[in-house]
Design a protein around this motif. Sequence first.
Motif, PDB file in Angstrom:
ATOM      1  N   UNK A  93      11.625  27.717  46.582  1.00 26.27           N
ATOM      2  CA  UNK A  93      10.549  26.792  46.918  1.00 26.27           C
ATOM      3  C   UNK A  93       9.830  26.297  45.690  1.00 26.27           C
ATOM      4  N   UNK A  94       8.795  25.507  45.911  1.00 29.41           N
ATOM      5  CA  UNK A  94       7.986  24.989  44.823  1.00 29.41           C
ATOM      6  C   UNK A  94       7.228  26.124  44.146  1.00 29.41           C
ATOM      7  N   UNK A  95       7.323  26.206  42.819  1.00 33.63           N
ATOM      8  CA  UNK A  95       6.713  27.317  42.089  1.00 33.63           C
ATOM      9  C   UNK A  95       5.198  27.275  42.193  1.00 33.63           C
ATOM     10  N   UNK A  96       4.599  26.085  42.098  1.00 32.81           N
ATOM     11  CA  UNK A  96       3.138  25.978  42.164  1.00 32.81           C
ATOM     12  C   UNK A  96       2.607  26.455  43.516  1.00 32.81           C
ATOM     13  N   UNK A  97       3.294  26.066  44.595  1.00 35.91           N
ATOM     14  CA  UNK A  97       2.878  26.508  45.927  1.00 35.91           C
ATOM     15  C   UNK A  97       3.052  28.020  46.076  1.00 35.91           C
ATOM     16  N   UNK A  98       4.142  28.533  45.509  1.00 31.94           N
ATOM     17  CA  UNK A  98       4.379  29.977  45.575  1.00 31.94           C
ATOM     18  C   UNK A  98       3.279  30.739  44.852  1.00 31.94           C
ATOM     19  N   UNK A  99       2.936  30.283  43.645  1.00 33.31           N
ATOM     20  CA  UNK A  99       1.888  30.949  42.867  1.00 33.31           C
ATOM     21  C   UNK A  99       0.560  30.903  43.614  1.00 33.31           C
ATOM     22  N   UNK A 100       0.251  29.756  44.197  1.00 31.50           N
ATOM     23  CA  UNK A 100      -1.009  29.615  44.935  1.00 31.50           C
ATOM     24  C   UNK A 100      -1.045  30.579  46.129  1.00 31.50           C
ATOM     25  N   UNK A 101       0.045  30.615  46.900  1.00 42.13           N
ATOM     26  CA  UNK A 101       0.094  31.498  48.071  1.00 42.13           C
ATOM     27  C   UNK A 101       0.052  32.963  47.668  1.00 42.13           C
ATOM     28  N   UNK A 102       0.771  33.306  46.588  1.00 41.85           N
ATOM     29  CA  UNK A 102       0.796  34.696  46.131  1.00 41.85           C
ATOM     30  C   UNK A 102      -0.588  35.125  45.654  1.00 41.85           C
ATOM     31  N   UNK A 103      -1.291  34.247  44.937  1.00 41.33           N
ATOM     32  CA  UNK A 103      -2.635  34.578  44.464  1.00 41.33           C
ATOM     33  C   UNK A 103      -3.589  34.806  45.637  1.00 41.33           C
ATOM     34  N   UNK A 145      -6.477  58.425  35.868  1.00 40.34           N
ATOM     35  CA  UNK A 145      -6.746  57.243  35.047  1.00 40.34           C
ATOM     36  C   UNK A 145      -7.829  56.397  35.714  1.00 40.34           C
ATOM     37  N   UNK A 146      -8.614  55.694  34.876  1.00 35.71           N
ATOM     38  CA  UNK A 146      -9.612  54.801  35.445  1.00 35.71           C
ATOM     39  C   UNK A 146      -8.964  53.461  35.802  1.00 35.71           C
ATOM     40  N   UNK A 147      -9.739  52.614  36.451  1.00 35.12           N
ATOM     41  CA  UNK A 147      -9.189  51.364  36.968  1.00 35.12           C
ATOM     42  C   UNK A 147      -8.715  50.421  35.860  1.00 35.12           C
ATOM     43  N   UNK A 258      -3.966  37.297  37.785  1.00 32.44           N
ATOM     44  CA  UNK A 258      -4.520  37.485  39.124  1.00 32.44           C
ATOM     45  C   UNK A 258      -4.360  38.927  39.590  1.00 32.44           C
ATOM     46  N   UNK A 259      -3.203  39.539  39.310  1.00 33.88           N
ATOM     47  CA  UNK A 259      -2.976  40.926  39.726  1.00 33.88           C
ATOM     48  C   UNK A 259      -3.953  41.860  39.022  1.00 33.88           C
ATOM     49  N   UNK A 260      -4.057  41.713  37.694  1.00 38.39           N
ATOM     50  CA  UNK A 260      -4.959  42.589  36.942  1.00 38.39           C
ATOM     51  C   UNK A 260      -6.400  42.451  37.382  1.00 38.39           C
ATOM     52  N   UNK A 261      -6.867  41.229  37.576  1.00 42.42           N
ATOM     53  CA  UNK A 261      -8.239  40.993  38.008  1.00 42.42           C
ATOM     54  C   UNK A 261      -8.478  41.530  39.405  1.00 42.42           C
ATOM     55  N   UNK A 262      -7.511  41.352  40.295  1.00 43.06           N
ATOM     56  CA  UNK A 262      -7.677  41.824  41.658  1.00 43.06           C
ATOM     57  C   UNK A 262      -7.766  43.336  41.716  1.00 43.06           C
ATOM     58  N   UNK A 263      -6.923  44.004  40.927  1.00 41.19           N
ATOM     59  CA  UNK A 263      -6.968  45.471  40.963  1.00 41.19           C
ATOM     60  C   UNK A 263      -8.321  45.979  40.464  1.00 41.19           C
ATOM     61  N   UNK A 264      -8.805  45.360  39.398  1.00 42.46           N
ATOM     62  CA  UNK A 264     -10.088  45.809  38.831  1.00 42.46           C
ATOM     63  C   UNK A 264     -11.244  45.599  39.796  1.00 42.46           C
ATOM     64  N   UNK A 265     -11.259  44.446  40.468  1.00 41.41           N
ATOM     65  CA  UNK A 265     -12.382  44.106  41.356  1.00 41.41           C
ATOM     66  C   UNK A 265     -12.326  44.826  42.703  1.00 41.41           C
ATOM     67  N   UNK A 266     -11.136  45.151  43.158  1.00 47.44           N
ATOM     68  CA  UNK A 266     -11.015  45.794  44.489  1.00 47.44           C
ATOM     69  C   UNK A 266     -10.988  47.316  44.411  1.00 47.44           C
ATOM     70  N   UNK A 267     -11.001  47.890  43.212  1.00 55.64           N
ATOM     71  CA  UNK A 267     -10.973  49.347  43.065  1.00 55.64           C
ATOM     72  C   UNK A 267     -12.163  49.819  42.245  1.00 55.64           C
ATOM     73  N   UNK A 268     -13.321  49.307  42.538  1.00 58.94           N
ATOM     74  CA  UNK A 268     -14.521  49.708  41.819  1.00 58.94           C
ATOM     75  C   UNK A 268     -15.049  51.023  42.373  1.00 58.94           C
TER      76      UNK A 268
END
Length: 268
Positions: A93-103, A145-147, A258-268
Amino acid sequence: METKKGTKVKTRSKGASAGFIIAGCFIVACVFFFGICGDPGNFDEKGHPLTGNVFGTLYQGGVVIPLVMTLLLTVLSLSVERFFALNRANGKGNVDKFVYSAKQKIEAGDIAGASKLCDDQKGSVANILKAGLIRYEDVEKITNLNNDEKAAIIQKEIEEATTLELPYLEKNMNIIAAISSLGTLFGLLGTVLGMIRAFAALAQEGSPDSLALSTAISEALLNTAMGIATGACAIIFYTYFSGRIQNLTNAVDEVGFAIGQTYTTTHK
């Protein structure tokens, strides 16, 4: 590539061998130049190409022409190979749409949904994201380990997956880049050889050899034209494919962040 959980993330094949492509192009160029262009039927009794005969005119370019033709055919062949390779790297599929949906799914905490998107999308970006998501699930089970340290592990996994994918994306690009200069240089070589013969014809005592002079000038001009055309094609294709590779790299950076930021913000 294999994660700590033993789940394998698909890596890319090495792709077509440039050595075989160049050898094949050289053989085709020689057969075409000496067998077709050099056919006696392309010339009159004085050795001039028949009026409007392209093959005979091309044959007047001399022995450098097959080398320039080899470079031109190599550029075209490698460009076709890169076109299909990068299409496979884009996925289904379209990479931009995939990235948007995955994020969106990652930011919502739906790691399983993001992983399913990767399985459906396939391609280089999906492969890299899949590796990061698998490591995402792995580090959640680590307690000592910390977040921030866990996020760094996820980021490192993405960087390693990117390192494995990039050679596939950039394969043969250096050859296309080299031909952008070599095509022009070989054309210049043929031009110089043609001009040497032209001056040699002019230097003869008495009236110059008009046949030798016209042949030498034709050789010089044909080599110039072929060399410039080859270099221009190489530059155009290199620029186009470099842009596509950069777009894929940007997509990887975006989902990795996006993955790194999400893990940090959702595991406070």
